[in-house]
Write an enzyme that holds these catalytic residues in place. Structure first.
Site, PDB file in Angstrom:
ATOM      1  N   ARG A  67       0.614  -1.181   0.167  1.00  0.00           N
ATOM      2  CA  ARG A  67       0.017  -0.109   0.237  1.00  0.00           C
ATOM      3  C   ARG A  67       0.838   1.191  -0.296  1.00  0.00           C
ATOM      4  O   ARG A  67       0.457   2.429   0.469  1.00  0.00           O
ATOM      5  CB  ARG A  67      -1.012   0.049   1.396  1.00  0.00           C
ATOM      6  CG  ARG A  67      -1.888  -1.114   0.971  1.00  0.00           C
ATOM      7  CD  ARG A  67      -3.135  -0.453   0.262  1.00  0.00           C
ATOM      8  NE  ARG A  67      -3.873  -1.618  -0.105  1.00  0.00           N
ATOM      9  CZ  ARG A  67      -5.281  -1.846   0.411  1.00  0.00           C
ATOM     10  NH1 ARG A  67      -5.463  -1.259   1.228  1.00  0.00           N
ATOM     11  NH2 ARG A  67      -5.895  -2.875   0.088  1.00  0.00           N
TER      12      ARG A  67
ATOM     13  N   ARG B 180      -3.453   6.269  -0.057  1.00  0.00           N
ATOM     14  CA  ARG B 180      -3.792   7.287   0.628  1.00  0.00           C
ATOM     15  C   ARG B 180      -3.039   7.972   1.652  1.00  0.00           C
ATOM     16  O   ARG B 180      -3.243   8.997   1.972  1.00  0.00           O
ATOM     17  CB  ARG B 180      -5.305   6.813   1.524  1.00  0.00           C
ATOM     18  CG  ARG B 180      -6.407   6.762   0.352  1.00  0.00           C
ATOM     19  CD  ARG B 180      -7.603   6.024   1.130  1.00  0.00           C
ATOM     20  NE  ARG B 180      -6.854   4.808   1.726  1.00  0.00           N
ATOM     21  CZ  ARG B 180      -7.744   3.826   2.619  1.00  0.00           C
ATOM     22  NH1 ARG B 180      -8.735   4.007   2.945  1.00  0.00           N
ATOM     23  NH2 ARG B 180      -7.165   2.660   2.979  1.00  0.00           N
TER      24      ARG B 180
ATOM     25  N   ARG C  98      -6.697  11.687  -7.253  1.00  0.00           N
ATOM     26  CA  ARG C  98      -7.873  10.729  -7.260  1.00  0.00           C
ATOM     27  C   ARG C  98      -9.024  11.643  -6.977  1.00  0.00           C
ATOM     28  O   ARG C  98     -10.110  11.000  -7.257  1.00  0.00           O
ATOM     29  CB  ARG C  98      -7.756   9.671  -6.137  1.00  0.00           C
ATOM     30  CG  ARG C  98      -7.026   8.216  -6.389  1.00  0.00           C
ATOM     31  CD  ARG C  98      -7.769   7.330  -7.156  1.00  0.00           C
ATOM     32  NE  ARG C  98      -9.127   7.316  -6.702  1.00  0.00           N
ATOM     33  CZ  ARG C  98      -9.709   6.862  -5.668  1.00  0.00           C
ATOM     34  NH1 ARG C  98      -8.859   5.964  -4.733  1.00  0.00           N
ATOM     35  NH2 ARG C  98     -11.103   6.822  -5.360  1.00  0.00           N
TER      36      ARG C  98
ATOM     37  N   ASP D  35      -6.327  -3.443  -7.720  1.00  0.00           N
ATOM     38  CA  ASP D  35      -6.985  -3.982  -6.593  1.00  0.00           C
ATOM     39  C   ASP D  35      -7.424  -5.399  -6.949  1.00  0.00           C
ATOM     40  O   ASP D  35      -7.612  -5.869  -7.996  1.00  0.00           O
ATOM     41  CB  ASP D  35      -8.488  -3.079  -6.215  1.00  0.00           C
ATOM     42  CG  ASP D  35      -8.657  -3.792  -4.787  1.00  0.00           C
ATOM     43  OD1 ASP D  35      -8.077  -2.908  -3.907  1.00  0.00           O
ATOM     44  OD2 ASP D  35      -9.428  -4.596  -4.731  1.00  0.00           O
TER      45      ASP D  35
ATOM     46  N   TYR E 278     -14.593 -12.268  -0.146  1.00  0.00           N
ATOM     47  CA  TYR E 278     -15.444 -10.994  -0.359  1.00  0.00           C
ATOM     48  C   TYR E 278     -16.890 -11.307  -1.160  1.00  0.00           C
ATOM     49  O   TYR E 278     -17.703 -10.744  -1.107  1.00  0.00           O
ATOM     50  CB  TYR E 278     -14.634 -10.274  -1.170  1.00  0.00           C
ATOM     51  CG  TYR E 278     -13.598  -9.301  -0.762  1.00  0.00           C
ATOM     52  CD1 TYR E 278     -13.975  -8.440   0.458  1.00  0.00           C
ATOM     53  CD2 TYR E 278     -12.371  -9.428  -0.538  1.00  0.00           C
ATOM     54  CE1 TYR E 278     -13.146  -7.633   1.053  1.00  0.00           C
ATOM     55  CE2 TYR E 278     -11.441  -8.961   0.039  1.00  0.00           C
ATOM     56  CZ  TYR E 278     -11.876  -7.955   0.894  1.00  0.00           C
ATOM     57  OH  TYR E 278     -10.962  -7.317   1.573  1.00  0.00           O
TER      58      TYR E 278
HETATM   59  O1  1CP Z   1       0.334   0.385  -3.009  1.00  0.00           O
HETATM   60  C1  1CP Z   1      -0.266  -0.774  -3.136  1.00  0.00           C
HETATM   61  O2  1CP Z   1      -0.312  -1.705  -2.463  1.00  0.00           O
HETATM   62  C2  1CP Z   1      -0.874  -0.962  -4.556  1.00  0.00           C
HETATM   63  C3  1CP Z   1      -2.385  -1.090  -4.835  1.00  0.00           C
HETATM   64  C4  1CP Z   1      -3.202  -1.946  -3.987  1.00  0.00           C
HETATM   65  C5  1CP Z   1      -3.365  -3.205  -3.559  1.00  0.00           C
HETATM   66  C6  1CP Z   1      -1.900  -4.384  -3.589  1.00  0.00           C
HETATM   67  C7  1CP Z   1      -4.548  -1.761  -3.574  1.00  0.00           C
HETATM   68  C8  1CP Z   1      -5.219  -0.218  -3.793  1.00  0.00           C
HETATM   69  N1  1CP Z   1      -5.371  -2.939  -3.047  1.00  0.00           N
HETATM   70  C9  1CP Z   1      -4.369  -3.813  -3.123  1.00  0.00           C
HETATM   71  C10 1CP Z   1      -4.912  -5.342  -2.808  1.00  0.00           C
HETATM   72  C11 1CP Z   1      -5.713  -5.331  -1.922  1.00  0.00           C
HETATM   73  N2  1CP Z   1      -7.289  -5.025  -1.911  1.00  0.00           N
HETATM   74  C12 1CP Z   1      -5.875  -6.407  -0.923  1.00  0.00           C
HETATM   75  C13 1CP Z   1      -4.640  -7.311  -0.581  1.00  0.00           C
HETATM   76  C14 1CP Z   1      -3.789  -6.312   0.421  1.00  0.00           C
HETATM   77  C15 1CP Z   1      -4.076  -6.354   1.864  1.00  0.00           C
HETATM   78  O3  1CP Z   1      -4.247  -7.072   2.422  1.00  0.00           O
HETATM   79  O4  1CP Z   1      -4.206  -4.930   2.243  1.00  0.00           O
HETATM   80  C16 1CP Z   1      -7.149  -6.370  -0.330  1.00  0.00           C
HETATM   81  C17 1CP Z   1      -7.688  -7.315   0.895  1.00  0.00           C
HETATM   82  C18 1CP Z   1      -8.003  -5.546  -1.195  1.00  0.00           C
HETATM   83  C19 1CP Z   1      -9.383  -5.191  -0.631  1.00  0.00           C
HETATM   84  C20 1CP Z   1      -9.575  -3.800  -0.321  1.00  0.00           C
HETATM   85  N3  1CP Z   1      -9.557  -2.861  -1.361  1.00  0.00           N
HETATM   86  C21 1CP Z   1      -9.585  -3.070   1.012  1.00  0.00           C
HETATM   87  C22 1CP Z   1      -9.621  -3.885   2.093  1.00  0.00           C
HETATM   88  C23 1CP Z   1     -10.940  -3.919   3.010  1.00  0.00           C
HETATM   89  C24 1CP Z   1     -11.005  -4.886   4.016  1.00  0.00           C
HETATM   90  O5  1CP Z   1     -11.849  -6.046   3.666  1.00  0.00           O
HETATM   91  O6  1CP Z   1     -10.587  -4.558   4.928  1.00  0.00           O
HETATM   92  C25 1CP Z   1      -9.602  -1.873   0.662  1.00  0.00           C
HETATM   93  C26 1CP Z   1      -9.797  -0.814   1.696  1.00  0.00           C
HETATM   94  C27 1CP Z   1      -9.479  -1.410  -0.621  1.00  0.00           C
HETATM   95  C28 1CP Z   1      -9.718  -0.320  -1.326  1.00  0.00           C
HETATM   96  C29 1CP Z   1      -8.245   0.179  -2.018  1.00  0.00           C
HETATM   97  N4  1CP Z   1      -7.354  -0.800  -2.578  1.00  0.00           N
HETATM   98  C30 1CP Z   1      -6.230   0.272  -3.050  1.00  0.00           C
HETATM   99  C31 1CP Z   1      -6.517   1.305  -2.196  1.00  0.00           C
HETATM  100  C32 1CP Z   1      -5.481   2.491  -2.467  1.00  0.00           C
HETATM  101  C33 1CP Z   1      -7.529   1.275  -1.733  1.00  0.00           C
HETATM  102  C34 1CP Z   1      -8.395   2.613  -1.014  1.00  0.00           C
HETATM  103  C35 1CP Z   1      -9.360   3.290  -1.861  1.00  0.00           C
HETATM  104  C36 1CP Z   1      -9.249   4.641  -1.814  1.00  0.00           C
HETATM  105  O7  1CP Z   1      -7.946   5.203  -1.920  1.00  0.00           O
HETATM  106  O8  1CP Z   1     -10.255   5.427  -1.778  1.00  0.00           O
END
Ligand code: 1CP
Length: 366
Positions: free
Chosen positions: A47, A51, A60, A96, A171
């Site tokens: 991540r 954000r 964004r 994602d 999910y």
């Molecule tokens: O910087 C990076 O890591 C690149 C981008 C990235 C990656 C690798 C994003 C962007 N998502 C992911 C993978 C992802 N998405 C995972 C595996 C990694 C982890 O365990 O954190 C998972 C579980 C998700 C699902 C997801 N997408 C969540 C988690 C929700 C939960 O179940 O608790 C969330 C909050 C997102 C949204 C998301 N994905 C990525 C971003 C930057 C965001 C936030 C959205 C935003 O900026 O509005």
């Protein structure tokens, strides 16, 4: 044609696209993953694109998360931001884990402050059988983003990624983020055959998502099984591992040069089966020391991790001491990639991340 889970041959993404660049096999990331000597410990952060960066929030503004993931110029810029700012040794593709699910037509959204939300959760045989296979043409924008990025990144490797079948299934079955994964486990145990069919379909989707990124020039991949730590070892081995093994095996078959990182949260009890599922590098969260992770996996795998993301909020002296300890522990591993134990928290001060990168480079250089 036989259903996907009955076919024996590997899912192949016929490489009609010309690979834009060979994988950066001389980069510290790839070398550490392959247990080769490095000039310094490579470091990147899960991540890192997101954000915690004001430039990300600005870019964004007004664009929905999933739309952002499908716009190659935006994906390229967001992926590059942390590389420019922190000097990390790898970029992680901005996307994602649910992007390929949306690409096959599953109605879902990423809701700010919540995460992925599925319009119609998938729980019955009829619902599972409606999940189509992913075809590379449905994600041609992903290949384009990767090609653009590889051109911009130069000597910095790009890590492609996908969600592992269990985490994706959670999910889909729960309908969104879940604390206890109760409906998922009810399906796994109540109808193991249906569960297996669901995971086989998700494995096909993840496999193609990874192969498209690999074919377009990614230098390594990470399979995120973020929620696998909620499973017992027996359940992991019986109901999950074969599907993740399939995804990693397909990639190894079609892109043998690309190191494979396998990561989950709270997976201390699963490190050995997750590594043995076909990984080169085992992701270690902050609950298990790198020393224990190396011992548990018999020193056979490179390790990635494992700074607690909450420690980025501690006074610098405390954080510095912990970073030094992790680098030192990493020296006992056959290869070490410095990372957090899980993703960067949104309110993290980005300047602290930059200082951590500098410190890891400084203390790990011979
Ligand atoms: O910087 C990076 O890591 C690149 C981008 C990235 C990656 C690798 C994003 C962007 N998502 C992911 C993978 C992802 N998405 C995972 C595996 C990694 C982890 O365990 O954190 C998972 C579980 C998700 C699902 C997801 N997408 C969540 C988690 C929700 C939960 O179940 O608790 C969330 C909050 C997102 C949204 C998301 N994905 C990525 C971003 C930057 C965001 C936030 C959205 C935003 O900026 O509005």
């Amino acid at each position: 044609m036989a259903p996907v889970w009955q076919r024996r041959s590997a899912w192949a993404c016929e490489d009609r696209e010309v690979t834009s660049a060979p994988p950066l096999t001389d980069s510290t990331l790839v070398r550490a993953a392959r247990q080769q000597a490095v000039s310094h410990t490579p470091v990147w952060f899960m991540r890192q694109a997101g954000r915690s960066l004001p430039e990300y929030r600005e870019l964004r503004e007004g664009t929905n998360m999933l739309e952002s993931c499908r716009q190659p110029e935006m994906v390229t810029e967001i992926t590059l931001q942390p590389v420019r700012r922190h000097g990390v040794d790898a970029a992680i593709f901005f996307s994602d884990i649910v992007v390929p699910l949306q690409a096959v037509g599953i109605d879902l959204d990423i809701v700010a402050g919540t995460g992925p939300v599925i319009a119609e959760p998938i729980r019955t045989r009829a619902e599972v059988e409606r999940i189509p296979e992913l075809h590379p043409d449905q994600i041609s924008d992903i290949a384009e983003s990767v090609r653009l990025l590889v051109g911009e990144l130069g000597e910095t490797p790009l890590i492609g990624f996908a969600g592992a079948p269990f985490t994706l299934a959670s999910y889909l079955v729960e309908g969104g983020p879940s604390k206890n994964h109760e409906r998922t486990k009810a399906l796994m145990h109540g109808d193991p055959e249906l569960w297996s069919d669901l995971c086989a379909r998700l494995a096909q989707i993840s496999s193609i998502f990874l192969q498209v990124q690999a074919g377009a020039g990614a230098s390594a991949i990470q399979l995120f099984d973020s929620w696998a730590g909620h499973l017992s070892r027996a359940d992991y081995l019986r109901h999950v591992e074969p599907h993740s093994r399939r995804v990693l095996g397909d990639l190894a078959e079609h892109h043998p040069d690309l190191p494979r990182i396998h990561f989950g949260v709270g997976t201390g009890e699963l490190l050995v089966p997750m590594a043995d599922a076909g990984a080169d590098v085992i992701g270690v969260d902050y609950r298990v020391s790198l020393t224990d992770a190396v011992e548990r996996t018999g020193g056979r795998y490179a390790v990635q991790g494992n700074l607690d993301p909450a420690l980025l909020f501690a006074p610098w002296e405390a954080l510095e001491a912990r970073v030094r300890e992790i680098v030192e522990e990493g020296r006992q591993a056959p290869g070490h990639i410095f990372n957090l134990g899980h993703g960067v928290l949104p309110s993290t001060d980005p300047e602290v991340l930059t200082r951590v990168v500098e410190l890891v480079h400084e203390v790990s250089a011979p």
